[in-house]
Design a protein around this motif. Structure first.
Motif, PDB file in Angstrom:
ATOM      1  N   ASP A  87     -13.557  30.268   5.182  1.00  0.00           N
ATOM      2  CA  ASP A  87     -12.730  31.120   4.327  1.00  0.00           C
ATOM      3  C   ASP A  87     -11.238  30.922   4.601  1.00  0.00           C
ATOM      4  O   ASP A  87     -10.428  30.893   3.674  1.00  0.00           O
ATOM      5  N   ALA A  88     -10.870  30.777   5.875  1.00  0.00           N
ATOM      6  CA  ALA A  88      -9.460  30.573   6.227  1.00  0.00           C
ATOM      7  C   ALA A  88      -8.943  29.260   5.662  1.00  0.00           C
ATOM      8  O   ALA A  88      -7.816  29.188   5.156  1.00  0.00           O
ATOM      9  N   CYS A  89      -9.757  28.227   5.728  1.00  0.00           N
ATOM     10  CA  CYS A  89      -9.332  26.936   5.171  1.00  0.00           C
ATOM     11  C   CYS A  89      -9.225  27.009   3.650  1.00  0.00           C
ATOM     12  O   CYS A  89      -8.277  26.484   3.064  1.00  0.00           O
ATOM     13  N   THR A  90     -10.176  27.676   3.011  1.00  0.00           N
ATOM     14  CA  THR A  90     -10.145  27.824   1.554  1.00  0.00           C
ATOM     15  C   THR A  90      -8.896  28.581   1.110  1.00  0.00           C
ATOM     16  O   THR A  90      -8.274  28.249   0.104  1.00  0.00           O
ATOM     17  N   ALA A  91      -8.526  29.599   1.882  1.00  0.00           N
ATOM     18  CA  ALA A  91      -7.337  30.405   1.564  1.00  0.00           C
ATOM     19  C   ALA A  91      -6.046  29.748   2.040  1.00  0.00           C
ATOM     20  O   ALA A  91      -4.972  30.289   1.820  1.00  0.00           O
ATOM     21  N   GLN A  92      -6.162  28.602   2.703  1.00  0.00           N
ATOM     22  CA  GLN A  92      -5.012  27.892   3.291  1.00  0.00           C
ATOM     23  C   GLN A  92      -4.224  28.840   4.187  1.00  0.00           C
ATOM     24  O   GLN A  92      -3.033  29.063   4.016  1.00  0.00           O
ATOM     25  N   TRP A  93      -4.936  29.369   5.188  1.00  0.00           N
ATOM     26  CA  TRP A  93      -4.419  30.373   6.111  1.00  0.00           C
ATOM     27  C   TRP A  93      -3.202  29.842   6.865  1.00  0.00           C
ATOM     28  O   TRP A  93      -3.286  28.833   7.569  1.00  0.00           O
ATOM     29  N   PRO A  94      -2.039  30.521   6.729  1.00  0.00           N
ATOM     30  CA  PRO A  94      -0.820  30.062   7.398  1.00  0.00           C
ATOM     31  C   PRO A  94      -0.557  30.809   8.706  1.00  0.00           C
ATOM     32  O   PRO A  94      -0.976  31.949   8.873  1.00  0.00           O
ATOM     33  N   ASP A  95       0.134  30.154   9.609  1.00  0.00           N
ATOM     34  CA  ASP A  95       0.611  30.794  10.828  1.00  0.00           C
ATOM     35  C   ASP A  95       1.954  30.163  11.177  1.00  0.00           C
ATOM     36  O   ASP A  95       2.004  29.070  11.739  1.00  0.00           O
ATOM     37  N   PRO A  96       3.052  30.842  10.806  1.00  0.00           N
ATOM     38  CA  PRO A  96       4.375  30.277  11.085  1.00  0.00           C
ATOM     39  C   PRO A  96       4.601  29.962  12.562  1.00  0.00           C
ATOM     40  O   PRO A  96       5.244  28.971  12.891  1.00  0.00           O
ATOM     41  N   ALA A  97       4.047  30.793  13.464  1.00  0.00           N
ATOM     42  CA  ALA A  97       4.231  30.541  14.894  1.00  0.00           C
ATOM     43  C   ALA A  97       3.565  29.231  15.317  1.00  0.00           C
ATOM     44  O   ALA A  97       4.029  28.563  16.238  1.00  0.00           O
ATOM     45  N   ALA A  98       2.471  28.857  14.651  1.00  0.00           N
ATOM     46  CA  ALA A  98       1.778  27.603  14.949  1.00  0.00           C
ATOM     47  C   ALA A  98       2.380  26.431  14.191  1.00  0.00           C
ATOM     48  O   ALA A  98       2.019  25.285  14.420  1.00  0.00           O
ATOM     49  N   GLY A  99       3.265  26.731  13.257  1.00  0.00           N
ATOM     50  CA  GLY A  99       3.959  25.674  12.523  1.00  0.00           C
ATOM     51  C   GLY A  99       3.197  25.062  11.374  1.00  0.00           C
ATOM     52  O   GLY A  99       3.501  23.951  10.943  1.00  0.00           O
ATOM     53  N   GLY A 100       2.192  25.779  10.833  1.00  0.00           N
ATOM     54  CA  GLY A 100       1.464  25.170   9.734  1.00  0.00           C
ATOM     55  C   GLY A 100       0.419  26.078   9.128  1.00  0.00           C
ATOM     56  O   GLY A 100       0.438  27.296   9.302  1.00  0.00           O
ATOM     57  N   TYR A 101      -0.503  25.433   8.411  1.00  0.00           N
ATOM     58  CA  TYR A 101      -1.581  26.164   7.760  1.00  0.00           C
ATOM     59  C   TYR A 101      -2.832  25.302   7.739  1.00  0.00           C
ATOM     60  O   TYR A 101      -2.766  24.075   7.792  1.00  0.00           O
TER      61      TYR A 101
END
Length: 141
Positions: A87-101
């Motif tokens: 589900d996270a990949c389908t939603a293109q889950w972002p995390d600015p602290a990790a620098g990506g999605y």
């Protein structure tokens, strides 16, 4: 200048923590020394893969281990973790602290399957399931 690839371990950890919040499971990258006090828990980390394009596409192989005090709970948590990562990949889950999605769920490489060997040792009060998934991640910019 080429933007660095994101921290895929941090992306996966954050996505699983968000997706599994209702389960009460804590998500780690490495097994905590006091893991028995954290059950149920999920340990997810990169075990392979490579940058398809070092300018913006990382294809990672992620090992996800789920542990709980009984076999049914560990099995359910493992299946929930796989669904949460999908589900996270389908939603293109972002995390600015990790620098990506997270950008794509590739496939199940293996599992989830019960493991009864290795460390930490399984026993009558700890059951562990393991699955391996292929995911891709991209930088935010």
């Amino acid at each position: 200048m080429t933007v660095p690839l994101p921290d895929t371990d941090a992306l996966v950890r954050g996505a699983l923590a968000a997706g599994l919040a209702a389960t009460g499971a804590q998500v780690f990258t490495l097994w905590p020394d006091d893991w028995t006090s954290w059950l149920p828990l999920v340990v997810a980390r990169r075990v392979g893969g490579s940058a398809v394009d070092p300018r913006g596409l990382d294809a990672a192989v992620i090992d996800v281990q789920c542990a709980a005090a009984d076999r049914s709970a560990a099995s359910l948590l493992a299946r929930q973790a796989g669904a949460a990562l999908f589900d996270a990949c389908t939603a293109q889950w972002p995390d600015p602290a990790a620098g990506g999605y997270l950008s794509h769920f590739g496939d199940d490489v293996s599992g989830p399957a019960e493991i009864r060997t290795g460390s930490p040792a399984a026993g009558p009060d700890m059951f562990r399931f393991q699955a391996t998934y292929r995911v891709t991640a991209r930088p935010l910019t």
